[in-house]
Design an enzyme around this catalytic site. Structure first.
Site: not given
Ligand code: 6UN
Length: 484
Positions: A176, A252, A286, A388
């Protein structure tokens, strides 16, 4: 005009309910997206289940590896189409998407194809009470149907960071995408059919969260595990849904990441590094920095240098290779970011640079543009420093001692990432040990070895993905004990 349909069991499924997809650079209409309802989500989950029990489920590892490499080749062959789709969806500059988003979109399949070919198993021989022996060995089986809910900031990269290991481990997926960025997940469906991935292995359902595809997917009893990247509050809702039927989650989530610069740092590299971790992807990463702490002796000099960097960015048509700063992903997200710009002003922050909307001309005047912004002078208790924002902005706070900055940096419910700049090797390792985050970069930021553990601590997430760590979520481990 694009027509973003659902991709279910290898077929393109339209629904009677569509919503607009707009290019955030100029708010132009890119196309219409077909919102999946309960019926479409159910069909996708059933298709994923059937695929597990079909040819996909009985493929040899090497056959799966070959298909993953074919997907990589498929993305590479249509690189320009993925690039155009991603830029129109996100507004990010071509120079960024062409070096980060699309290459990593392919690499995320390759790394896990290599992993499942080479990953060692586990076995233990044991003495048994009868004086004999027994052999224990581990078997990893696919978890099953994985629900993948992915964000709008790095749409292809973050979706394949989940779909890559999921497929490598023999699972099937229902994806999704964010309602803001449907394009590359949809295009990947064409690749899956082109390279011969069996129907039902990869499915895409479009829509929103509550009372839409996101909720239907996470609540569906046929989903065996849910992986999500996005805001912490949404992560909590997904974890609540996953509790029913005891489905594991891989999350995450959000962060309020510190950037720490000691007086002994390589000054120019630290400025460049913090400028990148604060402003890259218009602050929509992030792992990005929104809290900067600079040791007092270089504080004023650093603020001036970062200001100069922020004022050097070139905004404009994201397809123009000279452009290095794009809009936010949507006008709605811009409202959120500007609300924090207003909060900072009302709290009496010193606005070192930015704080508003740039004067864009022509069609770009209708885009979701904001100025890169730097503040100083706020107390650590300010919402601007605690919450954030997910925009191109940071607050810079002076500090004196290592203990003081560790305390300030750790004073957050989050724990995703940190970037630390110092030439004192011992201090670097002390900070790496003391900062309560999942990812700590020293004299660098967002350097990625895909074999390493990736994920957040505290309210920044649950679980680790990357290399062998992805096996924990994408497989079930079984121990077989054989009496010899
Ligand atoms: O680099 C990555 O594998 C990853 O998961 C980056 C995440 C960034 C989030 O905004």
């Amino acid at each position: 005009m694009a027509d973003f349909r659902n991709f279910i069991n290898g077929q393109w499924i339209a629904t009677g309910k569509t919503f607009e997809n707009r290019n955030p650079a100029d708010n132009s209409l890119v196309g219409m997206v077909h919102e999946a309802g309960q019926a479409e989500v159910d069909a996708a989950v059933q298709a994923a289940r059937a695929a597990l029990q079909g040819p996909w489920g009985s493929l040899k590892v090497q056959q799966r590896v070959d298909l993953l490499h074919a997907i990589v080749d498929g993305i590479d062959k249509r690189f320009d189409e993925f690039l155009e789709a991603e830029i129109k969806d996100t507004g990010k500059p071509r120079r960024l998407a062409s070096h980060l988003d699309i290459p990593r979109g392919a690499a995320n399949f390759k790394i896990f194809a290599d992993l499942i070919r080479n990953v060692p198993g586990e076995s233990f021989g044991m003495d048994t009470p009868d004086g004999g022996r027994a052999l224990n060995y581990a078997v990893r089986a696919p978890r099953g149907v994985i629900g993948v809910i992915c964000p709008w900031n790095l749409p292809l990269l973050l979706m394949t960071w989940k779909v890559g290991p999921a497929l490598a481990c023999g699972n099937t997926v229902v994806v999704k995408p964010s309602e803001d960025t449907p394009a590359t997940a949809t295009l990947l469906g064409e690749i899956m059919n082109d390279v011969g991935v069996p129907h039902g292995v990869y499915n895409v359902v479009h829509g929103f969260g509550p009372e839409s595809a996101g909720e239907y997917l996470t609540a569906h009893p046929g989903v065996d595990g849910i992986t999500f990247t996005g805001e912490t509050r949404t992560g909590e809702a997904i974890m609540t849904a996953a509790a029913k039927g005891l489905r594991p989650v891989s999350l995450e989530l959000g962060g309020k990441n510190p950037g720490i610069v000691f007086a002994d740092a390589d000054f120019d590299k630290a400025v460049a590094g913090i400028a990148r971790s604060t402003f890259e992807n218009t602050g929509q990463v992030c792992l990005g920095t929104e809290r900067v702490y600079v040791q007092r002796p270089i504080f004023e000099r650093f603020v001036a240098a970062l200001k100069a960097r922020a004022e050097s960015f070139r905004m404009g048509d994201p397809f123009d290779d000279d452009v290095d700063f794009g809009p936010l992903v949507s006008l709605k997200h811009r409202e959120k970011v500007l609300s924090y710009y207003e909060k900072a002003r009302k709290e009496g922050a010193t606005v070192v640079t930015g704080g508003g909307v740039p004067g864009m001309t022509g069609p770009l005047a209708d885009g979701a543009w904001v100025q890169p912004t730097i503040w100083t002078g706020l107390p650590e208790t300010s919402p601007v420093i605690r919450e954030e924002i997910f925009g191109p902005c940071c607050h810079i706070q002076p500090f004196d001692t290592e203990d003081e900055v560790i305390r300030m940096a750790n004073e957050t419910p989050y724990g995703l990432a940190a970037t630390v700049w110092t030439q004192d090797l011992s201090a670097a390792h002390r900070l790496g040990a003391a900062l309560n985050v999942g990812l700590c970069w020293i004299n660098s930021w967002f350097l990625r070895d895909l074999r390493t553990a990736f994920g957040g601590a505290r309210q920044s997430g649950i679980g680790r993905e990357g290399g062998v760590h992805s096996l924990e979520f994408y497989t079930e481990m079984r121990n077989v004990c054989v009496k010899l």
